[in-house]
Design an enzyme around this catalytic site. Structure first.
Site, PDB file in Angstrom:
ATOM      1  N   ARG A 106       1.216  -1.167  -0.011  1.00 16.34           N
ATOM      2  CA  ARG A 106      -0.122  -0.285  -0.182  1.00 16.34           C
ATOM      3  C   ARG A 106       0.878   1.028  -0.089  1.00 16.34           C
ATOM      4  NH1 ARG A 106      -5.814   1.023   3.720  1.00 16.34           N
ATOM      5  NH2 ARG A 106      -6.059  -0.022   2.144  1.00 16.34           N
ATOM      6  N   HIS A 133      -7.644   0.560  -6.249  1.00 17.07           N
ATOM      7  CA  HIS A 133      -7.608  -0.045  -4.845  1.00 17.07           C
ATOM      8  C   HIS A 133      -8.775  -1.645  -5.525  1.00 17.07           C
ATOM      9  CE1 HIS A 133      -7.719  -1.856  -0.803  1.00 17.07           C
ATOM     10  NE2 HIS A 133      -9.152  -0.731  -0.498  1.00 17.07           N
ATOM     11  N   GLN A 136     -10.039  -4.452  -3.112  1.00 15.42           N
ATOM     12  CA  GLN A 136     -11.263  -3.663  -2.717  1.00 15.42           C
ATOM     13  C   GLN A 136     -12.473  -4.611  -3.715  1.00 15.42           C
ATOM     14  OE1 GLN A 136     -11.869  -1.485   0.331  1.00 15.42           O
ATOM     15  NE2 GLN A 136     -14.315  -2.578  -0.804  1.00 15.42           N
ATOM     16  N   ASP A 227     -17.283   6.363  -1.261  1.00 21.06           N
ATOM     17  CA  ASP A 227     -15.732   6.316  -0.078  1.00 21.06           C
ATOM     18  C   ASP A 227     -15.955   7.835   0.146  1.00 21.06           C
ATOM     19  OD1 ASP A 227     -13.498   5.714   0.300  1.00 21.06           O
ATOM     20  OD2 ASP A 227     -12.498   5.934  -1.873  1.00 21.06           O
ATOM     21  N   CYS A 267     -16.071   1.581   0.887  1.00 19.37           N
ATOM     22  CA  CYS A 267     -15.366   0.885   1.216  1.00 19.37           C
ATOM     23  C   CYS A 267     -14.689   0.946   2.780  1.00 19.37           C
ATOM     24  CB  CYS A 267     -13.883   0.917   0.804  1.00 19.37           C
ATOM     25  SG  CYS A 267     -14.099   2.760   0.518  1.00 19.37           S
ATOM     26  N   ARG A 295     -13.666  -8.727   2.098  1.00 15.38           N
ATOM     27  CA  ARG A 295     -12.052  -8.874   1.468  1.00 15.38           C
ATOM     28  C   ARG A 295     -11.408  -9.794   1.975  1.00 15.38           C
ATOM     29  NH1 ARG A 295     -10.502  -2.801   1.449  1.00 15.38           N
ATOM     30  NH2 ARG A 295      -8.745  -4.508   0.994  1.00 15.38           N
TER      31      ARG A 295
HETATM   32  N1   CP Z   1     -11.137  -0.444   2.591  1.00 11.13           N
HETATM   33  C1   CP Z   1     -10.057  -0.578   3.235  1.00 11.13           C
HETATM   34  O1   CP Z   1      -9.286  -0.554   2.618  1.00 11.13           O
HETATM   35  O2   CP Z   1      -9.850   0.091   4.683  1.00 11.13           O
HETATM   36  P1   CP Z   1      -8.714  -0.413   5.003  1.00 11.13           P
HETATM   37  O3   CP Z   1      -7.709   1.164   4.631  1.00 11.13           O
HETATM   38  O4   CP Z   1      -8.663  -0.423   6.930  1.00 11.13           O
HETATM   39  O5   CP Z   1      -7.336  -0.929   5.036  1.00 11.13           O
HETATM   40  N1  NVA Z   2     -10.118   6.804  -1.428  1.00 10.03           N
HETATM   41  C1  NVA Z   2      -9.633   6.519   0.218  1.00 10.03           C
HETATM   42  C2  NVA Z   2     -10.143   4.668   0.473  1.00 10.03           C
HETATM   43  C3  NVA Z   2      -9.505   4.194   1.519  1.00 10.03           C
HETATM   44  C4  NVA Z   2      -9.889   2.549   1.113  1.00 10.03           C
HETATM   45  C5  NVA Z   2      -8.002   6.800   0.091  1.00 10.03           C
HETATM   46  O1  NVA Z   2      -7.350   6.173  -0.342  1.00 10.03           O
HETATM   47  O2  NVA Z   2      -7.721   7.138   1.407  1.00 10.03           O
END
Ligand code: CP
Ligand code: NVA
Length: 308
Positions: A106, A133, A136, A227, A267, A295
């Site tokens: 990430r 993502h 997701q 989101d 999400c 997930r």
């Molecule tokens: N939806 C999602 O990716 O959540 P986190 O940021 O908690 O991993």
């Molecule tokens: N769009 C959000 C998603 C979090 C799971 C972010 O990137 O923070």
């Protein structure tokens, strides 16, 4: 097959904690491992996790998925590994792929993820970048499939920031032939390259629509998805975005325009009263927590494929 001998000392604090015989024994075991002469459980694989941003769902679901597959995870926290010091990705990737069987990352720039994948000899998974993502999206479409069985007549309306989550929904939706509508304020449309790729995949261009009007986008929709308005790394633009996104909250009024059996997805994590009201989140239409559970199942399946 060579078996391990019990060592005289329980600790290994100094080279001198081993006898000469023990050193030779360890070297022989190591060579056997290296040459794969020792059969270990094929499920006993290791997933390395590199998270440059916070995470609850992605991190924990990967850890549990790996444990259910009979493997383990290593949390390569960038602040306590040499990643935070700025060790080049090409070096980190080449080293980690000699230890781990798969790596989930990430990070901010999608190009950094691509750099990891370029240098890693083991599979690399996108655990969220500023562009996409995709894990997701797998869970999201699993949730939609559980609800509607068939994707054929499903209309998925995403209301909010055309960012990473929306981009992956569009691409996965295109692959599955699902009608996707994105409603976002002007200037917050999804990535243009993502749109181009999606239009190339869709057999029918009408199945992907981008609009600045949330009300027209939700008419007849089966899935309403949102989101956060300000993603991780965009915290400094929060005040400005909160103003620009006024009218894009999933509330009772928007829900009323959708199909009467429409489900709500998010999400997570959510900012209640911003992109979604508490009432809608907690309503009978919400499948948000089923979605979060999925997930785990989707990633377990992904890992299973990548590791086999
Ligand atoms: N939806 C999602 O990716 O959540 P986190 O940021 O908690 O991993
Ligand atoms: N769009 C959000 C998603 C979090 C799971 C972010 O990137 O923070």
């Amino acid at each position: 097959m060579l078996k391990p001998n019990k060592l005289a000392n329980n600790n290994f604090l100094s080279s001198l904690d081993l006898s000469n015989d023990e050193v030779f024994h360890i070297l022989e075991l190591a060579s056997n491992f290296k040459d794969k002469k020792i059969n270990i459980d094929p499920n006993n694989k290791v997933l390395g996790l590199i998270f440059d941003k916070s995470s609850t769902r992605t991190r924990v679901s990967f850890q549990v998925a790996m444990s259910r597959l009979g493997g383990t995870t290593i949390d390569l926290n960038p602040t306590t590994s040499q990643i935070g010091r700025g060790e080049p990705i090409r070096d980190t990737a080449r080293v980690l792929s000699r230890y781990c069987d798969v790596i989930a990352i990430r990070t901010f720039n999608h190009s950094d993820l691509e750099e990891y994948a370029k240098w890693s000899t083991k599979p690399v998974i996108n655990a969220l970048t500023d562009l996409e993502h995709p894990c997701q999206a797998l869970a999201d479409f699993l949730t939609i499939q559980e609800e509607f069985i068939d994707f054929k007549d499903v209309i998925l309306t995403f209301i909010g920031d055309g960012n990473n989550v929306a981009n992956s929904l569009i691409l996965c939706g295109a692959l599955l032939g699902v009608e996707v509508r994105i409603a976002c304020p002007k200037g917050y449309e999804p990535n243009s390259l993502v749109l181009k790729k999606a239009y190339e995949i869709y057999k029918n261009r009408d199945l992907l629509k981008i609009t600045n009007d949330p009300y027209s986008a939700v008419i007849g929709a089966n899935v309403l998805y949102t989101d956060v308005w300000s993603s991780m790394g965009q915290e400094n633009t929060k005040e400005d975005k909160d103003k620009k996104f006024e009218g894009f909250t999933i509330d009772d009024n928007l829900l009323a325009k959708a199909d009467k059996n429409a489900i709500i997805l998010h999400c997570l994590p959510a900012y209640r009263s911003k992109e979604i009201t508490d009432k809608v989140m907690e309503s009978k239409n919400s499948r948000i927590f089923e979605q979060a559970e999925n997930r785990l199942h989707a990633q377990q399946a992904l890992l299973y494929c990548l590791l086999s």
